[in-house]
Design an enzyme around this catalytic site. Structure first.
Site, PDB file in Angstrom:
ATOM      1  N   CYS A 132       0.830  -1.209   0.000  1.00 41.47           N
ATOM      2  CA  CYS A 132       0.000   0.000   0.000  1.00 41.47           C
ATOM      3  C   CYS A 132       0.862   1.255   0.000  1.00 41.47           C
ATOM      4  O   CYS A 132       1.413   1.646   1.033  1.00 41.47           O
ATOM      5  CB  CYS A 132      -0.937  -0.005   1.220  1.00 41.47           C
ATOM      6  SG  CYS A 132      -1.993   1.460   1.337  1.00 41.47           S
ATOM      7  N   CYS A 135      -0.472   4.065   2.213  1.00 44.16           N
ATOM      8  CA  CYS A 135      -0.232   3.847   3.643  1.00 44.16           C
ATOM      9  C   CYS A 135       1.216   4.120   4.026  1.00 44.16           C
ATOM     10  O   CYS A 135       1.493   4.696   5.079  1.00 44.16           O
ATOM     11  CB  CYS A 135      -0.570   2.399   4.028  1.00 44.16           C
ATOM     12  SG  CYS A 135      -2.177   1.814   3.465  1.00 44.16           S
ATOM     13  N   ASP A 136       2.151   3.676   3.188  1.00 45.50           N
ATOM     14  CA  ASP A 136       3.556   3.616   3.606  1.00 45.50           C
ATOM     15  C   ASP A 136       4.509   4.503   2.818  1.00 45.50           C
ATOM     16  O   ASP A 136       5.692   4.587   3.151  1.00 45.50           O
ATOM     17  CB  ASP A 136       4.050   2.163   3.502  1.00 45.50           C
ATOM     18  CG  ASP A 136       3.252   1.219   4.402  1.00 45.50           C
ATOM     19  OD1 ASP A 136       2.804   1.674   5.467  1.00 45.50           O
ATOM     20  OD2 ASP A 136       3.068   0.052   4.026  1.00 45.50           O
TER      21      ASP A 136
END
Length: 307
Positions: A132, A135-136
């Site tokens: 992701c 997300c990261d």
């Protein structure tokens, strides 16, 4: 006989459990993989309310305890059979047996498609391997990263990562990309993106601090090399976890559950879907949690209407 059963314990399922429990409906929550995909994430910095971030497993544990505080009950097991043809709905849970419920909330999520058979791939999720970018990506500011995949999701992730990374290299085993022409063009015009086509990943290389490289094999020559990198983003799509429903719930062509727009209602009255199992677009913890609250409210109104 339960008033409501929730299948899944990610942000969507646990939020639904909190709402239903506070409404004195005493939901039963069936845990398959406790905490869902967030248990595979280290630090979560984009969930509101945590100034310094929070570890994914800790966030899920907090939500679970909050649901338990209001009376939600949990059992561990996998649902192997469902009969949604009439109410009460019937579920068979491995190691538990048959359960009956007046309403059902499906929050089983979608699993990221990993490469499969690549040593180190699973071992270093959260330590340099990610599924992701949204997300990261922030954790890879001014670093070099790889994106593995050739579809639209890979191009989208690669373009997004250029906001943070100093260099993004797309690794794909074919010479041609599967992505739409517009997505290919956007990525090809991005000066921060380079290409390692006709290369197949064979091993994730890592040290004490996490990922340091990806070993690849050239599909034409068979020659191997290690591409040095700080992070590897696997972008080969997601598979919604709906196979246990055996086609009883209407889904789109990719398997995501279809809901009535603006609600969490499925084609079967009394069955609701929330989180990533019905969301192929956003797939974020916060949107999953929000839809979990929606599902609980829809479920509560349904139960009121039939009693």
């Amino acid at each position: 006989m339960y008033k409501s059963i929730i299948i899944g314990t990610g942000p969507a399922g646990l939020t639904a459990a909190i709402y239903l429990a506070r409404a004195n409906l005493n939901p039963l929550v069936i845990e398959g993989q406790p905490g869902g995909q967030l248990t595979l994430t280290t630090e979560v910095e984009n969930f509101p309310g945590f100034i310094d971030g929070i570890m994914g497993p800790d966030l899920m544990d907090n939500m679970r305890k909050q649901a338990e505080r209001f009376g939600a009950k949990f059992i561990r097991g996998w649902v192997t059979e469902t009969d949604l043809s009439k109410r009460p709905f019937m579920l068979t849970v491995d190691g538990v047996g048959r359960l009956e419920t007046e309403s059902l909330i499906l929050s089983t999520g979608a699993s990221a498609n990993l490469l499969g058979g690549v040593p180190g791939e699973k071992d270093y999720i959260g330590r340099g391997v990610s599924t992701c970018a949204t997300c990261d990506g922030f954790f890879f500011r001014n670093k070099e990263v790889l994106v593995v995949g050739g579809g639209d999701s890979a191009m989208e992730e690669a373009n997004f990562l250029t906001k943070f990374a100093s260099k993004v290299t797309v690794v794909h085993r074919r010479a041609e990309l599967r992505a739409s022409k517009i997505m290919q063009s956007k990525a090809q015009q991005n000066k921060k993106i380079s290409w390692a086509l006709r290369n197949e990943p064979t091993e994730v290389i890592a040290g004490d601090r996490g990922v340091t490289g990806l070993r690849v094999r050239n599909v034409d020559t068979g020659a191997e090399e290690i591409i040095k990198t700080d992070g590897i983003f696997i972008a080969t799509g997601h598979t919604p976890n709906t196979s246990f429903l055996n086609g009883q719930i209407r889904t789109d062509h990719t398997g995501y559950i279809e809901v009535v727009p603006g609600t969490t209602e499925t084609n079967i009255p009394g069955v609701f879907a929330c989180g990533d199992v019905q969301d192929s677009r956003y797939r974020q913890a916060i949107t999953a949690a929000g839809s979990g609250g929606m599902a609980a409210i829809d479920c509560e109104k349904f139960l009121e209407s039939v009693h």
